[in-house]
Design a protein around this motif. Structure first.
Motif, PDB file in Angstrom:
ATOM      1  N   ASP A 147      13.799 -46.695  -2.675  1.00 35.40           N
ATOM      2  CA  ASP A 147      13.942 -47.788  -3.526  1.00 35.40           C
ATOM      3  C   ASP A 147      13.591 -49.113  -2.967  1.00 35.40           C
ATOM      4  OD1 ASP A 147      15.011 -45.752  -5.207  1.00 35.40           O
ATOM      5  OD2 ASP A 147      16.851 -46.505  -4.916  1.00 35.40           O
ATOM      6  N   LEU A 148      13.506 -49.163  -1.825  1.00 35.45           N
ATOM      7  CA  LEU A 148      13.118 -50.416  -1.253  1.00 35.45           C
ATOM      8  C   LEU A 148      11.573 -50.587  -0.783  1.00 35.45           C
ATOM      9  CD1 LEU A 148      16.314 -51.392   0.916  1.00 35.45           C
ATOM     10  CD2 LEU A 148      15.579 -52.602  -1.015  1.00 35.45           C
ATOM     11  N   THR A 149      11.368 -49.581  -0.441  1.00 34.00           N
ATOM     12  CA  THR A 149       9.806 -49.528   0.235  1.00 34.00           C
ATOM     13  C   THR A 149       8.737 -48.635  -0.517  1.00 34.00           C
ATOM     14  OG1 THR A 149      10.267 -47.721   1.763  1.00 34.00           O
ATOM     15  CG2 THR A 149      10.726 -49.727   2.471  1.00 34.00           C
ATOM     16  N   GLY A 150       9.363 -47.804  -1.283  1.00 40.38           N
ATOM     17  CA  GLY A 150       8.288 -46.723  -1.835  1.00 40.38           C
ATOM     18  C   GLY A 150       7.599 -45.564  -0.993  1.00 40.38           C
ATOM     19  N   ILE A 151       8.257 -45.337   0.214  1.00 40.08           N
ATOM     20  CA  ILE A 151       7.767 -44.273   0.947  1.00 40.08           C
ATOM     21  C   ILE A 151       8.367 -42.846   0.377  1.00 40.08           C
ATOM     22  CG2 ILE A 151       8.112 -45.380   3.186  1.00 40.08           C
ATOM     23  CD1 ILE A 151      10.658 -44.113   3.508  1.00 40.08           C
ATOM     24  N   GLN A 162       4.182 -47.278   6.672  1.00 42.37           N
ATOM     25  CA  GLN A 162       3.773 -47.358   5.366  1.00 42.37           C
ATOM     26  C   GLN A 162       4.699 -48.078   4.665  1.00 42.37           C
ATOM     27  OE1 GLN A 162       3.742 -43.317   4.009  1.00 42.37           O
ATOM     28  NE2 GLN A 162       3.408 -43.751   1.783  1.00 42.37           N
ATOM     29  N   ALA A 163       5.890 -48.096   4.927  1.00 38.97           N
ATOM     30  CA  ALA A 163       6.704 -48.836   4.350  1.00 38.97           C
ATOM     31  C   ALA A 163       6.557 -50.505   4.128  1.00 38.97           C
ATOM     32  CB  ALA A 163       8.307 -48.873   4.913  1.00 38.97           C
ATOM     33  N   PHE A 164       6.014 -50.835   5.512  1.00 35.98           N
ATOM     34  CA  PHE A 164       5.456 -52.275   5.371  1.00 35.98           C
ATOM     35  C   PHE A 164       4.089 -52.358   4.460  1.00 35.98           C
ATOM     36  CE2 PHE A 164       2.727 -55.399   7.201  1.00 35.98           C
ATOM     37  CZ  PHE A 164       3.464 -56.524   7.550  1.00 35.98           C
ATOM     38  N   GLU A 165       3.194 -51.643   4.853  1.00 33.29           N
ATOM     39  CA  GLU A 165       2.086 -51.676   3.897  1.00 33.29           C
ATOM     40  C   GLU A 165       2.208 -51.602   2.158  1.00 33.29           C
ATOM     41  OE1 GLU A 165      -0.978 -49.427   5.598  1.00 33.29           O
ATOM     42  OE2 GLU A 165      -1.086 -50.567   7.451  1.00 33.29           O
ATOM     43  N   ASN A 166       3.055 -50.629   1.948  1.00 36.73           N
ATOM     44  CA  ASN A 166       3.654 -50.687   0.513  1.00 36.73           C
ATOM     45  C   ASN A 166       4.107 -52.042  -0.013  1.00 36.73           C
ATOM     46  OD1 ASN A 166       2.858 -48.010   0.710  1.00 36.73           O
ATOM     47  ND2 ASN A 166       4.977 -46.919   0.420  1.00 36.73           N
ATOM     48  N   ALA A 179      -0.587 -39.336 -18.210  1.00 38.45           N
ATOM     49  CA  ALA A 179       0.579 -40.107 -18.387  1.00 38.45           C
ATOM     50  C   ALA A 179       0.394 -41.402 -18.159  1.00 38.45           C
ATOM     51  CB  ALA A 179       1.423 -39.586 -17.358  1.00 38.45           C
ATOM     52  N   ARG A 180       1.184 -42.550 -18.580  1.00 35.21           N
ATOM     53  CA  ARG A 180       1.426 -43.892 -17.899  1.00 35.21           C
ATOM     54  C   ARG A 180       2.633 -44.041 -16.858  1.00 35.21           C
ATOM     55  NH1 ARG A 180       2.633 -47.374 -21.485  1.00 35.21           N
ATOM     56  NH2 ARG A 180       1.755 -49.379 -20.118  1.00 35.21           N
ATOM     57  N   MET A 181       2.825 -44.823 -15.979  1.00 37.15           N
ATOM     58  CA  MET A 181       3.838 -44.748 -15.255  1.00 37.15           C
ATOM     59  C   MET A 181       4.129 -46.002 -15.053  1.00 37.15           C
ATOM     60  SD  MET A 181       2.829 -41.752 -12.389  1.00 37.15           S
ATOM     61  CE  MET A 181       4.384 -41.810 -11.455  1.00 37.15           C
ATOM     62  N   MET A 182       5.461 -46.287 -14.809  1.00 35.47           N
ATOM     63  CA  MET A 182       6.125 -47.680 -14.814  1.00 35.47           C
ATOM     64  C   MET A 182       7.477 -47.838 -13.951  1.00 35.47           C
ATOM     65  SD  MET A 182       6.432 -48.266 -18.791  1.00 35.47           S
ATOM     66  CE  MET A 182       5.275 -47.212 -19.129  1.00 35.47           C
ATOM     67  N   MET A 235       2.156 -47.864  -5.874  1.00 36.92           N
ATOM     68  CA  MET A 235       2.204 -49.197  -4.998  1.00 36.92           C
ATOM     69  C   MET A 235       1.516 -50.429  -5.828  1.00 36.92           C
ATOM     70  SD  MET A 235       0.220 -49.940  -1.202  1.00 36.92           S
ATOM     71  CE  MET A 235      -1.213 -49.737  -1.944  1.00 36.92           C
ATOM     72  N   GLU A 236       0.542 -50.232  -6.356  1.00 39.63           N
ATOM     73  CA  GLU A 236       0.013 -51.444  -7.118  1.00 39.63           C
ATOM     74  C   GLU A 236       0.833 -51.727  -8.479  1.00 39.63           C
ATOM     75  OE1 GLU A 236      -1.794 -53.308  -5.839  1.00 39.63           O
ATOM     76  OE2 GLU A 236      -3.335 -52.188  -4.754  1.00 39.63           O
ATOM     77  N   ARG A 237       1.636 -50.632  -8.864  1.00 43.17           N
ATOM     78  CA  ARG A 237       2.362 -50.754 -10.123  1.00 43.17           C
ATOM     79  C   ARG A 237       4.046 -51.132  -9.843  1.00 43.17           C
ATOM     80  NH1 ARG A 237      -1.889 -47.924 -10.892  1.00 43.17           N
ATOM     81  NH2 ARG A 237      -2.862 -47.862 -12.724  1.00 43.17           N
ATOM     82  N   GLY A 238       4.080 -51.475  -8.549  1.00 41.11           N
ATOM     83  CA  GLY A 238       5.588 -51.773  -8.305  1.00 41.11           C
ATOM     84  C   GLY A 238       6.335 -50.700  -8.365  1.00 41.11           C
ATOM     85  N   ILE A 239       5.951 -49.368  -8.291  1.00 43.10           N
ATOM     86  CA  ILE A 239       7.065 -48.200  -8.408  1.00 43.10           C
ATOM     87  C   ILE A 239       7.533 -47.847  -7.185  1.00 43.10           C
ATOM     88  CG2 ILE A 239       7.013 -45.939  -9.206  1.00 43.10           C
ATOM     89  CD1 ILE A 239       4.799 -46.480 -11.231  1.00 43.10           C
TER      90      ILE A 239
END
Length: 775
Positions: A353-357, A367-371, A140-143, A116-120
């Motif tokens: 893709d839009l919310t990260g759920i 969760q979609a809102f909080e993400n 690993a690094r993730m982006m 969430m904090e990395r915009g993934i």
């Protein structure tokens, strides 16, 4: 040292757990060639603590200070801390609670926070070191990235023996696969079928096959609540580890307390249920059974159906095993074709893709809102609040106007485009803006006001609205609809105490503003000599008082008035609050004929119930014709009645014909009710509705035959009818004896007929009293 590798992929599943007193956050990522377990280099549990608590925590070796300079919603000074394990975090928060210190966001799961904090969201680029067994990408690094995999999808269905409570077969199909695993001591001459001597051998072989074939997504119909849950129970009965995940990892099936609903997590595999996704996609059916949905969507259906099909299934299994296999495979193919035709996997992936759920999560509005909201809040160095412990206060509902009943011509319907998101955007409604002190504010309701300069949610909606307009221009209907779902969910999230940002002022500032907007728009219509006969949430139904206008002139006048009202709203918002207006009234449709009924037995107009004829199409809202708890007979009768009414034909002769045909038995097979049990039968103690009585009778008869009850767990649809002896469960047309036609006349025909006959100053009793005496 192993070489670094870089891959693009898509997150299938994720989890965090303690291993040897250290947290491990892991993601199973689908790439073009495989599914890898990805373990990020940073492994920590993060939460916020009141800075005054540091005197209590500073000597503990198990925590680290990441950053000071954070604040709570209410401007308390906070410190951002991390712990090495979930267990340590739990111990620290209990210590803080005992000493009266506050802490925030301890309940955000590490696997959710990391991405969430990395915009993934779903697509991800990963860099790391491949383990020796080549199954894990470590350190690993993730982006975020743009990547859409080619999914390996299985449609799965099992068949069971109701009498023995065992698995008879497990079938799976995909683009390149059609397989049925079956318990049978005799081999079958069919390459699609693999036979096993016993159920345990079948389960072990299916686990092995799942590991080798490695599906990414498993789809089905009630696939978690029934199929996978039943497989899990049978594994437990045999003492087998349910090793259906990647590399033989176990799955976890669980239920919510007090609910029959089941949830499942399978490392490296997502599970999507067709019923849940249809509801997410906005589809509505009288019944969500596979038979009913496949008939409506595909014009095809199950090879066997009806409440007694279990008997025929077991007969086929024993006597015609190849026909049994075809039945099992057909169910798989029906689900597969429904998913393909309606693009349900594409819709779910777009939501991710839009919310990260998580990909398997069909719900998850909170969760979609909080993400989306939390990372934007953290950029302001603000921590999110904890869940409210105050009593829940429901916000006022949407605007619903008492209608003016009657039969009308040329009714225009206007509605506000995305009203609640537009209200949030226009009037700057936002959780943080509500509490942020400032001199530049917009007044809300219930004493709320909102800072004009610190709102997060209005900007988020603005970005989504622009993305939706672009999706429409590109004819990307799935993306457009997914964005609509997300934007429309924001009001419900803010009005739910399941969300950490819940406050009654937020939701009320949306719905009460909606009331104000509809009432003022209604007044502007009436100033223009247009009569508003009904209004509901975001819509107004309007009739022009000049009866001499042609259809085309009425439409033109409606569109012109719509444009004028939109300009009025821009002026009103600017003059009243000095804000830009994003409210947009649209001309939706014109009903050539329109009927608004009264409340049954009263002169007052009803709400949320009407019928209309628009461009040759009959449209019903809230009436019996669209209610699944009325019989097919009643629904067909109402549709035919309104065709007569809207074509200016007298309904009396038609109603008399229907009554006579009813008593002659011509509609017997349409007189079956269907209603869903909302809970187990044993929990219906205070009242016993008809469908519950019918279910209990059916289960008693099954048990008398030595067969397991069908309805005792609830969550199933019950079919029943009324005989002269009372309620009876329905299995097939042979049951329909001694029907109580008087019941159907009183409960099914009369309410529908009288709603129309009242317009002609008569009722069903008056027009049929002599007729019934002759029958």
């Amino acid at each position: 040292m192993p070489d670094l590798i870089e891959l693009d992929g898509y997150i299938l599943t994720r989890q965090s757990k303690d291993i040897a007193y250290k947290i491990e956050t892991a993601y199973w990522v689908k790439t073009n060639t495989t599914c890898l377990k990805v373990v990020p280099a940073k492994q920590q549990c993060i939460f916020f603590v009141d800075h005054t608590a540091m005197s209590l925590l500073q000597d503990l070796p198990c925590i680290q200070v990441i950053q000071h300079q954070y604040h709570s919603f209410y401007d308390e000074s906070l410190v951002l801390l991390s712990c090495d394990s979930l267990q340590v975090q739990s111990q620290v928060t209990r210590l803080l609670e005992r000493h009266g210190f506050v802490y925030y966001e301890h309940d955000v799961r590490p696997e959710d926070r990391y991405i969430m904090e990395r915009g993934i969201r779903g697509a991800v680029k990963v860099q790391g070191q491949l383990s020796e067994d080549k199954k894990t990408l470590e350190q690993a690094r993730m982006m975020p990235t743009d990547f859409s995999p080619s999914w390996h999808v299985w449609s799965l269905d099992i068949e069971t023996s109701v009498s023995r409570n065992t698995i008879l077969s497990i079938a799976v199909v995909s683009e390149a696969l059609e397989m049925c695993f079956m318990v049978s001591k005799k081999p079958l001459n069919d390459v699609r079928v693999t036979c096993f001597d016993d159920e345990k051998s079948l389960l072990l072989a299916f686990m092995k096959f799942t590991k080798q074939a490695s599906p990414d997504i498993i789809i089905g119909w009630n696939v978690i609540g029934f199929d996978l849950n039943f497989i899990d129970q049978r594994c437990q009965a045999f003492g087998l580890k349910p090793a259906f995940g990647i590399n033989g990892a176990s799955w976890n099936v669980r239920g919510r307390d007090g609910s029959a609903k089941r949830f499942i997590s399978i490392p490296g595999r997502a599970v999507l249920d067709g019923i849940d996704l249809l509801k997410v996609a906005g589809y509505h059916f009288e019944s969500y059974s596979l038979e009913n949905v496949s008939r409506e969507i595909l014009a095809d259906g199950k090879l066997l159906h009806g409440s007694q099909r279990w008997q025929e299934i077991e007969r086929l299994y024993e006597q015609e095993p190849l026909a049994f296999v075809e039945y099992n495979l057909q169910d798989c193919w029906l689900v597969w074709r429904i998913f393909k035709k309606l693009k349900l996997i594409e819709l779910q992936q777009t939501r991710v893709d839009l919310t990260g759920i998580p990909l398997s999560q069909t719900g998850g509005s909170v969760q979609a809102f909080e993400n989306q909201y939390l990372p934007l809040l953290h950029k302001l160095n603000i921590a999110a609040p904890n869940y409210s412990k105050d009593d829940f206060i429901a916000s006022p509902g949407g605007f619903v106007m008492s209608s003016k009943p009657g039969l009308y011509k040329n009714v225009l319907v206007f509605d506000f485009k995305s009203l609640y998101p537009s209200i949030i955007r226009t009037f700057l409604i936002d959780p943080f803006a509500r509490v942020k002190p400032s001199d530049r504010r917009v007044e809300g309701f219930l004493g709320a006001s909102y800072d004009k300069d610190s709102g997060i949610l209005p900007d988020l909606i603005s970005e989504l609205a622009q993305a939706r307009e672009q999706a429409k221009q590109e004819d990307n209907q799935i993306l457009s609809y997914a964005i609509k779902i997300i934007m429309n969910s924001f009001y419900g999230v803010l009005g739910s105490n399941l969300c950490r940002f819940y406050h009654p002022e937020l939701a009320s500032s949306i719905t009460m503003r909606g009331h104000q907007i509809l009432n003022l728009t209604k007044a502007w219509f009436e100033e223009a000599q247009a009569e508003v006969i009904y209004g509901d949430t975001d819509s107004l139904f309007v009739v022009f008082e000049d009866p001499g206008l042609s259809d085309a002139k009425i439409r033109d006048k409606g569109k012109q008035l719509c444009s004028e009202i939109n300009q009025k709203w821009k002026t009103w918002c600017l003059q009243t609050y000095q804000v830009d207006c994003y409210l947009e009234l649209e001309f939706e449709r014109m009903y050539n004929r329109f009927f608004m009924p009264t409340i049954r037995g009263q002169a007052e107009g009803s709400k949320k119930r009407y019928a209309g004829l628009a461009e040759g199409e009959l449209i019903f809202k809230g009436l019996e014709a669209v209610r699944s708890d009325w019989t097919p007979f009643a629904r067909h009768f109402q549709k035919a009645l309104f065709e007569k009414l809207f074509n200016d034909e007298s309904p009396e002769a038609f109603i008399k014909e229907i009554v006579e045909a009813l008593y002659q038995g011509k509609f017997n097979e349409q007189l079956v009710y269907q209603k869903r049990l909302s809970r187990p039968l044993s929990e219906y103690t205070k009242v016993t509705p008809p469908h519950v009585r019918a279910a209990r009778i059916a289960d008693q008869r099954r048990m008398a035959l030595g067969v397991k009850p069908e309805f005792d767990q609830g969550r199933q649809s019950v079919q029943y009818f009324y005989s002269t002896q009372g309620v009876e469960p329905y299995t097939d047309s042979k049951d329909l004896n001694n029907l109580d036609y008087d019941h159907y006349l009183e409960k099914q025909i009369e309410p529908i007929a009288d709603s129309v006959l009242n317009l002609f100053g008569t009722n069903l009793t008056q027009i049929t009293s002599k007729q019934l005496g002759l029958l």
